[in-house]
Enzyme design. Structure first.
Site, PDB file in Angstrom:
ATOM      1  N   ARG A 124       3.037  -1.062  10.551  1.00 55.28           N
ATOM      2  CA  ARG A 124       4.251  -0.888  11.757  1.00 55.28           C
ATOM      3  C   ARG A 124       4.561  -2.377  12.039  1.00 55.28           C
ATOM      4  O   ARG A 124       5.581  -2.683  12.438  1.00 55.28           O
ATOM      5  CB  ARG A 124       3.971   0.016  12.823  1.00 55.28           C
ATOM      6  CG  ARG A 124       3.850   1.319  12.158  1.00 55.28           C
ATOM      7  CD  ARG A 124       3.543   2.384  12.957  1.00 55.28           C
ATOM      8  NE  ARG A 124       1.936   2.312  12.841  1.00 55.28           N
ATOM      9  CZ  ARG A 124       1.188   3.318  13.505  1.00 55.28           C
ATOM     10  NH1 ARG A 124       1.484   4.143  14.023  1.00 55.28           N
ATOM     11  NH2 ARG A 124      -0.295   3.049  13.125  1.00 55.28           N
ATOM     12  N   LYS A 133       0.925  -1.294  -0.017  1.00 59.70           N
ATOM     13  CA  LYS A 133      -0.064  -0.031  -0.037  1.00 59.70           C
ATOM     14  C   LYS A 133       0.826   1.263   0.006  1.00 59.70           C
ATOM     15  O   LYS A 133       2.024   1.333   0.866  1.00 59.70           O
ATOM     16  CB  LYS A 133      -0.919  -0.016   1.181  1.00 59.70           C
ATOM     17  CG  LYS A 133      -1.886   1.229   1.293  1.00 59.70           C
ATOM     18  CD  LYS A 133      -2.950   1.022   2.464  1.00 59.70           C
ATOM     19  CE  LYS A 133      -2.289   1.307   3.751  1.00 59.70           C
ATOM     20  NZ  LYS A 133      -2.251   2.891   4.018  1.00 59.70           N
ATOM     21  N   ASP A 167      -3.466   4.431  -1.552  1.00 64.05           N
ATOM     22  CA  ASP A 167      -4.609   4.602  -0.415  1.00 64.05           C
ATOM     23  C   ASP A 167      -4.394   6.108  -0.252  1.00 64.05           C
ATOM     24  O   ASP A 167      -3.570   6.742   0.423  1.00 64.05           O
ATOM     25  CB  ASP A 167      -3.971   3.852   0.961  1.00 64.05           C
ATOM     26  CG  ASP A 167      -4.644   4.797   2.112  1.00 64.05           C
ATOM     27  OD1 ASP A 167      -5.821   5.090   2.205  1.00 64.05           O
ATOM     28  OD2 ASP A 167      -3.931   4.383   3.069  1.00 64.05           O
TER      29      ASP A 167
HETATM   30  O1  LIG Z   1      -7.304   3.429   4.318  1.00 66.61           O
HETATM   31  C1  LIG Z   1      -6.557   2.801   5.035  1.00 66.61           C
HETATM   32  O2  LIG Z   1      -5.685   1.920   4.571  1.00 66.61           O
HETATM   33  C2  LIG Z   1      -6.787   2.924   6.340  1.00 66.61           C
HETATM   34  C3  LIG Z   1      -8.002   3.268   6.820  1.00 66.61           C
HETATM   35  C4  LIG Z   1      -8.272   3.104   8.440  1.00 66.61           C
HETATM   36  O3  LIG Z   1      -9.365   3.247   8.851  1.00 66.61           O
HETATM   37  N1  LIG Z   1      -7.061   3.009   9.120  1.00 66.61           N
HETATM   38  C5  LIG Z   1      -6.098   2.679   8.700  1.00 66.61           C
HETATM   39  O4  LIG Z   1      -5.130   2.760   9.607  1.00 66.61           O
HETATM   40  N2  LIG Z   1      -5.469   2.821   7.292  1.00 66.61           N
HETATM   41  C6  LIG Z   1      -4.253   2.754   6.943  1.00 66.61           C
HETATM   42  O5  LIG Z   1      -3.670   1.297   7.323  1.00 66.61           O
HETATM   43  C7  LIG Z   1      -2.269   1.807   7.677  1.00 66.61           C
HETATM   44  C8  LIG Z   1      -2.320   1.013   8.892  1.00 66.61           C
HETATM   45  O6  LIG Z   1      -1.047   0.907   9.376  1.00 66.61           O
HETATM   46  P1  LIG Z   1      -0.636   0.275  10.724  1.00 66.61           P
HETATM   47  O7  LIG Z   1      -1.236   1.115  11.782  1.00 66.61           O
HETATM   48  O8  LIG Z   1       1.089   0.582  10.911  1.00 66.61           O
HETATM   49  O9  LIG Z   1      -0.646  -1.175  10.478  1.00 66.61           O
HETATM   50  C9  LIG Z   1      -1.809   3.054   7.539  1.00 66.61           C
HETATM   51  O10 LIG Z   1      -1.172   3.174   6.401  1.00 66.61           O
HETATM   52  C10 LIG Z   1      -3.266   3.674   7.472  1.00 66.61           C
HETATM   53  O11 LIG Z   1      -3.029   4.945   6.740  1.00 66.61           O
END
Ligand SMILES: O=C(O)c1cc(=O)[nH]c(=O)n1[C@@H]1O[C@H](COP(=O)(O)O)[C@@H](O)[C@H]1O
Length: 233
Positions: A212, A34, A61
């Site tokens: 992460r 992503k 995204d």
């Molecule tokens: O659209 C997304 O991907 C997204 C939507 C949402 O509600 N929450 C969310 O965390 N994301 C994305 O998903 C990823 C989660 O990353 P981590 O929290 O590091 O696992 C990040 O890149 C966020 O931008």
């Protein structure tokens, strides 16, 4: 190279060099990747091209949220990059989402999957209240997911906590893309509505977005392998 797992690795890095160095430790048959706001703002379409050249399917995204014409034009530009999935905010409403779907329907070649973000996984009920929505996240997610399906999009981005209810209400063909995924021992970071990878799948998620816990691990490839193994337990 077709991908055999539901995992999408969020490459949330400051620049293309770091993102590509991480991608080089991953295998496109084991995950999609992503590209989000930070990486795309710093590095632009070139990083999408570079990841695709390495064999990865890319979820762009950028969570577009604007008037219908502007958003649909942005979705068209994303389709021209050849990405696998692109998203918008369901809160942009029916006319915005329908304009985005129509712009993709008019394309002759391959088109990306189009999904809509419901309620961010970093938000809980208090956060919704502060922005004027005195409502449980689950209720708002269900409302926006129904609207998204009605507008003809391919699926929604939601928490895997909501996936079970959405799967039974919206059917097997509607994609449920779920960030906020955390292995049991991992830190929640800024996420609030979190679920383990295995529970996410059991709840009916189509794709697990994980950043992460993989990208900040000392050994990202091993962290990914451990998560893949946990899915089969
Ligand atoms: O659209 C997304 O991907 C997204 C939507 C949402 O509600 N929450 C969310 O965390 N994301 C994305 O998903 C990823 C989660 O990353 P981590 O929290 O590091 O696992 C990040 O890149 C966020 O931008």
């Amino acid at each position: 190279m077709p991908c055999h797992t539901p995992i999408i690795v969020a490459l949330d890095f400051a620049d293309a060099a770091d993102a590509l160095a991480l991608a080089d430790q991953l295998n496109p048959s084991q995950c999609r990747v992503k590209v989000g706001k930070e990486l795309f703002t710093s590095s632009g379409p070139a990083v999408v091209d570079a990841l695709q050249a390495k064999g990865f399917e890319v979820f762009l995204d950028l969570k577009f949220h604007d008037i219908p014409n502007t958003t649909a034009s942005a979705v068209r530009a994303a389709a021209e990059l050849g990405v696998w999935m692109v998203n918008v905010h369901a809160g942009g409403g029916r006319r915005m989402m329908e304009a985005c779907r129509e712009v993709l329907d008019r394309r002759s070649g391959a088109r990306p999957l189009l999904t809509a973000v419901t309620v961010l996984t970093s938000m809980e009920q208090e956060d919704l209240q502060e922005v004027g929505m005195d409502i449980e996240p689950m209720v708002q997610v269900q409302r926006l997911a129904r609207l998204t399906q009605d507008c003809g999009l391919d699926g929604v981005v939601c928490s895997a906590r909501e996936a079970k209810a959405l799967r039974s209400a919206l059917g097997d063909d509607f994609l449920l893309v779920t960030p906020g995924i955390r292995p049991a021992e991992a830190s929640a970071d800024d996420q609030k509505r979190i679920v383990t990878p295995r529970q996410g799948l059991d709840n009916g998620s189509s794709y697990l977005v994980i950043g992460r816990p993989i990208t900040r691990a000392e050994q990202p490839a091993q962290a990914l392998q451990a998560i893949i193994a946990s899915l089969a337990e």
